[in-house]
Design an enzyme around this catalytic site. Structure first.
Site, PDB file in Angstrom:
ATOM      1  N   CYS A   2      43.135  39.140  27.663  1.00 15.99           N
ATOM      2  CA  CYS A   2      43.429  38.256  28.784  1.00 15.99           C
ATOM      3  C   CYS A   2      42.896  36.853  28.487  1.00 15.99           C
ATOM      4  O   CYS A   2      41.882  36.690  27.821  1.00 15.99           O
ATOM      5  CB  CYS A   2      42.836  38.718  30.109  1.00 15.99           C
ATOM      6  SG  CYS A   2      43.366  40.347  30.603  1.00 15.99           S
ATOM      7  N   ASN A  99      39.225  37.828  33.504  1.00 17.38           N
ATOM      8  CA  ASN A  99      39.342  38.464  32.189  1.00 17.38           C
ATOM      9  C   ASN A  99      38.125  39.367  32.028  1.00 17.38           C
ATOM     10  O   ASN A  99      37.001  38.913  32.230  1.00 17.38           O
ATOM     11  CB  ASN A  99      39.366  37.376  31.109  1.00 17.38           C
ATOM     12  CG  ASN A  99      39.079  37.923  29.729  1.00 17.38           C
ATOM     13  OD1 ASN A  99      39.384  39.083  29.434  1.00 17.38           O
ATOM     14  ND2 ASN A  99      38.490  37.104  28.873  1.00 17.38           N
TER      15      ASN A  99
END
Ligand code: F6R
Length: 601
Positions: A2, A99
């Site tokens: 991510c 993330n």
């Protein structure tokens, strides 16, 4: 895994965020989204798949000068629009990207959020819902609600969120996942990787774990979880914008394969002193020399480089080396020697499996050294010492130039340690690495023939086997990983002598067998292993080294020192894999299910 970006300033936030996400796509490409805030509202756009899909649905007419963005590698919840970031709290007031992995998200849901209807299956949504809950039910200021939320989270996170009804601020925090703040005139940005925001600034400030950062257009305020202010100087990101462009290449992977000769020359140059002697930080040499055993910890391609490194260090510096897969070592630690040194090999410097081991062995008080391509990365910051790979940004998900750089740097480490011990090294490493770079150049110029070979061996095949002995076996592991990860052909690397102990049962008419033969001591035995499979119908492709080559060989690499052959023999394997993926119409740089930086355990 991510990637996160954020922008707050005077320009059109949408385009800056989208461009930033394109640079972070290597971190995950299951879905992408942005949220931008203007006087009217926060506008969220998100879509499954690549950034290109997101671009198609972003409303060009929405004008906004602040926002956040995210590109996802799915962990909790399938890749879908619903599970894409940004996520919003129930009222829509808070919009957040994340993330990492919130390990205790189920417990938090049960304890605090049982009355909340969740819109996604992600762990992330818990964070944004908690912030809203603490603001609305406990009347906490947004910053206090954020602080309280962070104290409850277990796991890894880089978080950024917007408050629709509050001030124009990006609320930011991190723990274990990378995140930087970029500084500009009249604007500021955040990014998982400086590369993403090089388009607007090269001046960055690091954020440390468990710090909270408030980012406005003209101010960046850092504080620790207790609310005490933190001051930290900024630094210039040493990245050349052209390093992160593909130029005329169709894929980054091909560009990065071609860059290998240059990288080897750069490494030689960087590790040489004014007199042309190879040199590294004397504290590292002392630490290596003090160790009675080196434990190399790594994952994937870096693990394969570690296997070659073991051979180099044991042969040249005469120090025993064990190589371990990071995700296994963490849970199954062998009996350690009395004075171990832990060496972490990681292109990204962010691999969570390796970091888990680093944290553990540091707690045990052992010395640590990281070999990484990314200065300032987590593994680099947290280890006692760092040796940089100087390979330049590696953007293709499949690692190529970082692998060869890792081996080259380990050869230098071995040589410098041997010199320090006054152990004679019977060859001139600088000269031999120079020959390696020349040989790599010859191979990069042999693309046409390797493309034809790739067609011959890999068109239509469901599987392929790579065999070698000794150091060639390690290269086979890497060659097979390259082939499987980008072309999706099931490929395995085997020690040549091991095949007949079971796996030979898989050989059928036409099964491709790629054999690597660069070692004089096992040249005849690996050829014997090839005969065993040929007599069972296999389609052999022998890649040998000049001087050891025979009539039946398919491809001959230039001669280099026998300890350094992996640096050269891997190049045709990388190119064979590349062309196999092209023939199959695969997205070479972004293979399915993968991401470049594996920041979850
Ligand atoms: C394969 C590949 C991966 C990485 C592995 C470790 O081409 O790139 O196997 O080598 O995920 O990553 P780093 O080296 O960043 O720790």
């Amino acid at each position: 895994m991510c990637g996160i970006v954020g922008y707050i300033g005077n320009q059109d936030a949408k385009e800056i965020l989208l461009k930033g996400l394109e640079k972070l796509e290597y971190r995950g490409y299951d879905s992408a989204g942005i949220a931008v805030k203007n006087e009217e509202a926060v506008h969220v756009f998100k879509e499954k798949g690549r950034i290109a899909n997101l671009r198609n649905i972003v409303d060009e007419t929405v004008a906004a000068t602040m926002g956040i963005g995210h590109t996802r590698w799915a962990t909790h919840g399938i890749p879908s629009k619903e599970n894409s970031h940004p996520h919003q709290s129930t009222s829509g007031r808070f919009t957040l990207v994340h993330n990492g992995v919130i390990e205790n998200y189920e417990q938090l849901k049960r304890e605090y959020l049982s009355d909340v209807e969740f819109a996604s299956d992600t762990d992330t949504e818990v964070v944004v819902q908690l912030i809203e809950k603490f603001v609305t039910e406990e009347n906490l200021e947004v910053l206090e609600a954020f602080r309280k939320t962070l104290t409850l989270l277990q796991g890894s996170y880089a978080i950024a969120f917007l408050d629709e009804s509050g001030s124009d601020t990006l609320y930011v925090a991190k723990n274990k996942s990378p995140l930087l703040v970029g500084l500009g005139d009249d604007f500021n940005v955040i990014a998982s990787d400086a590369m993403a925001m090089l388009q607007v600034t090269d001046e960055y400030v690091e954020i440390m774990d468990k710090e909270i950062v408030l980012v406005t257009k003209d101010q960046v305020t850092i504080e620790n979880l207790q609310g005490e202010p933190v001051k930290r100087p900024s630094y210039k990101a040493e990245l050349d914008a052209s390093d992160i462009e593909k130029g005329t290449y169709p894929f980054y992977m091909l560009k990065e394969i071609d860059e290998q000769p240059l990288v080897i020359r750069k490494i030689i140059q960087t590790y040489q002193d004014d007199q042309g002697q190879l040199t590294i930080n004397p504290d590292i040499i002392t630490t290596v020399n003090d160790a009675d055993r080196i434990y190399i910890i790594a994952a994937g391609t870096s693990y394969h480089a570690g296997l070659v490194g073991k051979q180099l260090i044991e042969t040249i510096a005469e120090i025993p080396v064990e190589v371990h897969i990071a995700s296994e070592f963490g849970y199954n630690m062998p009996l350690l020697s009395k004075k171990p040194l832990f060496v972490f090999i990681s292109q990204s410097g962010e691999t969570a499996d390796s970091r888990a081991v680093l944290v553990h062995v540091k707690e045990l008080g052992y010395p640590t050294l990281t070999l990484t391509n990314v200065p300032g990365s987590t593994l680099s910051r947290e280890a006692d010492y760092t040796l940089l790979l100087h390979a330049g940004p590696e953007i293709a998900v499949a690692s190529t130039k970082a692998y060869t750089a890792q081996i080259a740097v380990m050869s230098i480490l071995a040589k410098v340690v041997a010199d320090h011990k006054q152990k004679e090294v019977p060859f001139d490493l600088v000269q031999e690495l120079g020959l390696v770079a020349n040989a790599m150049e010859v191979l990069c110029d042999s693309k046409e023939i390797l493309e034809i070979m790739s067609k011959e061996y890999f068109t239509d095949t469901p599987n392929a086997f790579f065999i070698g002995r000794g150091i060639d076996y390690y290269v086979c592991l890497e060659g097979s990983l390259k082939l499987k990860e980008i072309s999706y052909i099931q490929a395995e690397g085997f020690a040549g002598g091991e095949l007949k102990h079971g796996t030979i049962a898989l050989i059928e008419d036409g099964t491709p067998i790629i054999a690597v033969a660069t070692q004089a001591s096992v040249n005849l035995s690996i050829r014997g292993n090839v005969k065993e499979v040929v007599s069972r119908g296999a389609n052999p492709c022998i890649i040998s080294m000049k001087g050891l080559d025979m009539d039946e060989d398919s491809f001959v690499i230039p001669e280099v020192h026998e300890l350094l052959t992996p640096l050269v023999s891997v190049v045709p394997l990388q190119l064979l894999a590349y062309y196999a993926a092209i023939q199959r119409g695969c997205d070479v740089d972004k293979p399915r299910n993968l991401a470049k930086s594996v920041t979850v355990e």
